[in-house]
Design a protein around this motif. Structure first.
Motif, PDB file in Angstrom:
ATOM      1  N   GLU A 115      -2.771 -25.535 -16.236  1.00  0.00           N
ATOM      2  CA  GLU A 115      -2.011 -25.244 -17.462  1.00  0.00           C
ATOM      3  C   GLU A 115      -2.872 -24.555 -18.518  1.00  0.00           C
ATOM      4  O   GLU A 115      -2.347 -23.966 -19.473  1.00  0.00           O
ATOM      5  CB  GLU A 115      -1.418 -26.541 -18.037  1.00  0.00           C
ATOM      6  N   LYS A 116      -4.183 -24.558 -18.344  1.00  0.00           N
ATOM      7  CA  LYS A 116      -5.090 -23.932 -19.305  1.00  0.00           C
ATOM      8  C   LYS A 116      -5.517 -22.528 -18.880  1.00  0.00           C
ATOM      9  O   LYS A 116      -6.296 -21.870 -19.568  1.00  0.00           O
ATOM     10  CB  LYS A 116      -6.330 -24.804 -19.494  1.00  0.00           C
ATOM     11  N   VAL A 117      -4.989 -22.056 -17.739  1.00  0.00           N
ATOM     12  CA  VAL A 117      -5.411 -20.770 -17.160  1.00  0.00           C
ATOM     13  C   VAL A 117      -4.588 -19.626 -17.739  1.00  0.00           C
ATOM     14  O   VAL A 117      -3.370 -19.717 -17.848  1.00  0.00           O
ATOM     15  CB  VAL A 117      -5.270 -20.801 -15.626  1.00  0.00           C
ATOM     16  N   ASP A 118      -5.272 -18.532 -18.105  1.00  0.00           N
ATOM     17  CA  ASP A 118      -4.588 -17.339 -18.588  1.00  0.00           C
ATOM     18  C   ASP A 118      -4.373 -16.335 -17.458  1.00  0.00           C
ATOM     19  O   ASP A 118      -3.303 -15.748 -17.337  1.00  0.00           O
ATOM     20  CB  ASP A 118      -5.385 -16.687 -19.711  1.00  0.00           C
ATOM     21  N   ARG A 119      -5.393 -16.115 -16.617  1.00  0.00           N
ATOM     22  CA  ARG A 119      -5.232 -15.183 -15.500  1.00  0.00           C
ATOM     23  C   ARG A 119      -6.232 -15.479 -14.398  1.00  0.00           C
ATOM     24  O   ARG A 119      -7.267 -16.136 -14.624  1.00  0.00           O
ATOM     25  CB  ARG A 119      -5.379 -13.733 -15.958  1.00  0.00           C
ATOM     26  N   LEU A 120      -5.888 -15.001 -13.205  1.00  0.00           N
ATOM     27  CA  LEU A 120      -6.749 -15.126 -12.041  1.00  0.00           C
ATOM     28  C   LEU A 120      -7.396 -13.781 -11.761  1.00  0.00           C
ATOM     29  O   LEU A 120      -6.744 -12.741 -11.865  1.00  0.00           O
ATOM     30  CB  LEU A 120      -5.938 -15.569 -10.814  1.00  0.00           C
ATOM     31  N   ILE A 121      -8.659 -13.803 -11.393  1.00  0.00           N
ATOM     32  CA  ILE A 121      -9.402 -12.575 -11.098  1.00  0.00           C
ATOM     33  C   ILE A 121      -9.891 -12.661  -9.658  1.00  0.00           C
ATOM     34  O   ILE A 121     -10.799 -13.430  -9.333  1.00  0.00           O
ATOM     35  CB  ILE A 121     -10.592 -12.388 -12.056  1.00  0.00           C
ATOM     36  N   ILE A 122      -9.263 -11.876  -8.781  1.00  0.00           N
ATOM     37  CA  ILE A 122      -9.604 -11.878  -7.357  1.00  0.00           C
ATOM     38  C   ILE A 122     -10.596 -10.748  -7.086  1.00  0.00           C
ATOM     39  O   ILE A 122     -10.337  -9.591  -7.427  1.00  0.00           O
ATOM     40  CB  ILE A 122      -8.350 -11.690  -6.497  1.00  0.00           C
ATOM     41  N   THR A 123     -11.708 -11.078  -6.487  1.00  0.00           N
ATOM     42  CA  THR A 123     -12.707 -10.050  -6.181  1.00  0.00           C
ATOM     43  C   THR A 123     -12.464  -9.454  -4.799  1.00  0.00           C
ATOM     44  O   THR A 123     -11.944 -10.110  -3.896  1.00  0.00           O
ATOM     45  CB  THR A 123     -14.135 -10.619  -6.242  1.00  0.00           C
ATOM     46  N   ALA A 124     -12.860  -8.197  -4.658  1.00  0.00           N
ATOM     47  CA  ALA A 124     -12.756  -7.476  -3.381  1.00  0.00           C
ATOM     48  C   ALA A 124     -14.069  -6.767  -3.115  1.00  0.00           C
ATOM     49  O   ALA A 124     -14.657  -6.172  -4.025  1.00  0.00           O
ATOM     50  CB  ALA A 124     -11.616  -6.458  -3.448  1.00  0.00           C
ATOM     51  N   SER A 125     -14.535  -6.823  -1.887  1.00  0.00           N
ATOM     52  CA  SER A 125     -15.781  -6.108  -1.560  1.00  0.00           C
ATOM     53  C   SER A 125     -15.570  -4.599  -1.594  1.00  0.00           C
ATOM     54  O   SER A 125     -16.508  -3.847  -1.834  1.00  0.00           O
ATOM     55  CB  SER A 125     -16.276  -6.524  -0.175  1.00  0.00           C
ATOM     56  N   GLY A 126     -14.336  -4.172  -1.356  1.00  0.00           N
ATOM     57  CA  GLY A 126     -14.055  -2.737  -1.255  1.00  0.00           C
ATOM     58  C   GLY A 126     -14.044  -2.242   0.168  1.00  0.00           C
ATOM     59  O   GLY A 126     -13.593  -1.120   0.441  1.00  0.00           O
ATOM     60  N   GLY A 127     -14.538  -3.082   1.094  1.00  0.00           N
ATOM     61  CA  GLY A 127     -14.510  -2.718   2.504  1.00  0.00           C
ATOM     62  C   GLY A 127     -15.457  -1.596   2.870  1.00  0.00           C
ATOM     63  O   GLY A 127     -16.259  -1.124   2.049  1.00  0.00           O
ATOM     64  N   PRO A 128     -15.370  -1.103   4.104  1.00  0.00           N
ATOM     65  CA  PRO A 128     -16.315  -0.083   4.586  1.00  0.00           C
ATOM     66  C   PRO A 128     -16.091   1.309   4.001  1.00  0.00           C
ATOM     67  O   PRO A 128     -16.945   2.185   4.151  1.00  0.00           O
ATOM     68  CB  PRO A 128     -16.075  -0.074   6.101  1.00  0.00           C
ATOM     69  N   PHE A 129     -14.954   1.534   3.330  1.00  0.00           N
ATOM     70  CA  PHE A 129     -14.647   2.879   2.835  1.00  0.00           C
ATOM     71  C   PHE A 129     -14.618   2.961   1.311  1.00  0.00           C
ATOM     72  O   PHE A 129     -14.019   3.880   0.755  1.00  0.00           O
ATOM     73  CB  PHE A 129     -13.302   3.342   3.408  1.00  0.00           C
ATOM     74  N   LEU A 130     -15.273   2.017   0.671  1.00  0.00           N
ATOM     75  CA  LEU A 130     -15.288   1.980  -0.793  1.00  0.00           C
ATOM     76  C   LEU A 130     -15.735   3.307  -1.395  1.00  0.00           C
ATOM     77  O   LEU A 130     -15.150   3.803  -2.359  1.00  0.00           O
ATOM     78  CB  LEU A 130     -16.190   0.843  -1.273  1.00  0.00           C
ATOM     79  N   HIS A 131     -16.772   3.889  -0.840  1.00  0.00           N
ATOM     80  CA  HIS A 131     -17.340   5.117  -1.405  1.00  0.00           C
ATOM     81  C   HIS A 131     -16.991   6.357  -0.564  1.00  0.00           C
ATOM     82  O   HIS A 131     -17.651   7.397  -0.678  1.00  0.00           O
ATOM     83  CB  HIS A 131     -18.860   4.973  -1.535  1.00  0.00           C
ATOM     84  N   LYS A 132     -15.957   6.243   0.268  1.00  0.00           N
ATOM     85  CA  LYS A 132     -15.516   7.362   1.077  1.00  0.00           C
ATOM     86  C   LYS A 132     -14.332   8.061   0.412  1.00  0.00           C
ATOM     87  O   LYS A 132     -13.606   7.473  -0.385  1.00  0.00           O
ATOM     88  CB  LYS A 132     -15.113   6.892   2.478  1.00  0.00           C
TER      89      LYS A 132
END
Length: 387
Positions: free
Chosen positions: A168-185
């Motif tokens: 009840e005290k939470v404003d938002r959830l922040i889900i992290t992502a590695s970006g996978g193998p094509f992050l910089h492709k």
């Protein structure tokens, strides 16, 4: 999560693993082996990897065993043997279990999860598709039955740990992502990607289907929907941030502006152990300690929705509700399998799912039979599209 009794400080002692020969299943058995006498294995259910299942049976001596289909090579060591979906139902209906770890991939996890709930058995859930397909139904039934659903995904485990009972005290959830193998492709490079490149995840060792989902970032889309159901959180309050190092597993921002993150080495052993031992934190298995001093940098980036459009589609399906997420999930699964079989390209996964999704007439508030019927229909349409 759910309405079970959270006061116990002792690990559940009797446990079954659905998907014991997969990535999560094998790592779960590594955790249990280190916990020594805390757990008794009631049942192990594998798919088709008979050799590995035989080794697990010999080591952990379950009372019951389930295999995808009969195989003369299976050595059950006297354990009662079941096969196929009916076998999973038998195992998940067995009230000898205190908790069942659902570690299969894809739609196959839904029926066993519902069986466990109907029999009052707590669930350690490592199957995203269960909540993506039928989250409203699953969470409602769990609440009514007083069953705990404990998240095994590293991101949802992190959020669960950060919330620590103060939802009840939470404003938002922040889900992290590695970006996978094509992050910089580039998009062109993604369109030309091979199966081998898609399966070369830079941080995590996972099964083939989830690894491809991580390459398209559909995996993150499924996690957004899963988080919505697990934590009863509006989609506008669930955000994604790309964190290539994968040390921050996710975070929670509270209404006072404070942000609490769960940090550790990229290892599934920790969230698996947290789920099956909650609320206890035994020493158990620990691959290595995280060292702030040894980490050169933490990078955080905005997700590229143009390059990875599957996330946008997942947000849209989640907000639409009803059978929209069932449709998206079914089309995605079939598209991933087609990619792994060399029938389509990696980027075709998105275009296929988007096309099938746009053709689907959404059913609001479907019952479980309607969900399975829609799932079957969408899979057939998707396969016909490839042919």
């Amino acid at each position: 999560i759910g309405t079970g009794d959270w006061s116990s400080d002792v690990c559940s002692s009797d446990l079954s693993i659905i998907g014991s020969t997969g990535s999560i299943g094998t790592q779960s058995l590594e955790v249990i082996e280190k916990l020594q006498d805390k757990f008794e294995i009631i049942a192990l259910a594998g798919g088709s990897n008979v050799e590995l299942l035989n080794k697990q049976i010999a080591k952990f001596k379950p009372k019951y065993v389930c295999l995808g289909k009969p195989d003369e090579r299976l050595d059950a060591k006297g354990a009662k043997t079941f096969y196929g979906d009916d076998g999973l139902q038998e195992i998940c209906s067995n009230k000898e279990n205190d908790i069942i770890l659902v570690a299969v991939s894809g739609k196959i996890g839904l029926k066993p999860t519902l069986s466990a709930i109907e029999n009052g058995i707590d669930i350690a859930l490592a199957n995203k598709e269960t909540l993506v397909m039928a989250g409203d139904i699953v969470m409602k039934k769990a609440k009514e039955a007083g069953v705990k659903i404990l998240p095994v995904d590293s991101e949802h485990s992190a959020i669960f740990q950060c919330i620590n009972g103060a939802l009840e005290k939470v404003d938002r959830l922040i889900i992290t992502a590695s970006g996978g193998p094509f992050l910089h492709k580039s998009i062109d490079e993604i369109k030309k990607a091979t199966v081998e490149q898609a399966l070369a995840h830079p941080r995590w060792n996972m099964g083939r289907k989830i690894t491809v989902d991580s390459a398209t970032l559909m995996n993150k889309g499924l996690e957004i929907i899963e988080a919505h159901h697990l934590f009863d959180m509006d989609y506008d309050r669930i955000k994604v941030v790309v964190h290539p190092q994968s040390y921050v597993h996710s975070a929670v921002e509270f209404k006072d502006g404070s942000i609490i993150a769960q940090i550790g080495v990229p290892s599934m052993h920790i969230p698996i152990q947290y789920a099956i031992c909650y609320p206890e934190r035994p020493a158990g298995i620990k691959s290595r300690s995280f060292s702030f001093a040894d980490v050169a940098e933490f990078d955080f980036l905005k997700p590229d929705f143009e390059k990875f459009p599957c996330m946008n589609l997942a947000y849209e399906a989640g907000r639409t509700g009803g059978s929209a997420t069932t449709c998206m999930n079914a089309a995605n699964e079939e598209a991933v399998y087609a990619f792994l079989d060399g029938k389509i390209t990696l980027y075709d996964i998105y275009t296929t799912v988007e096309k099938i999704y746009r053709q689907h007439k959404v059913v609001q508030n479907p019952d479980i039979d309607e969900i399975f019927a829609i799932d079957k229909e969408i899979r057939q349409k998707t396969r016909e599209l490839f042919n």
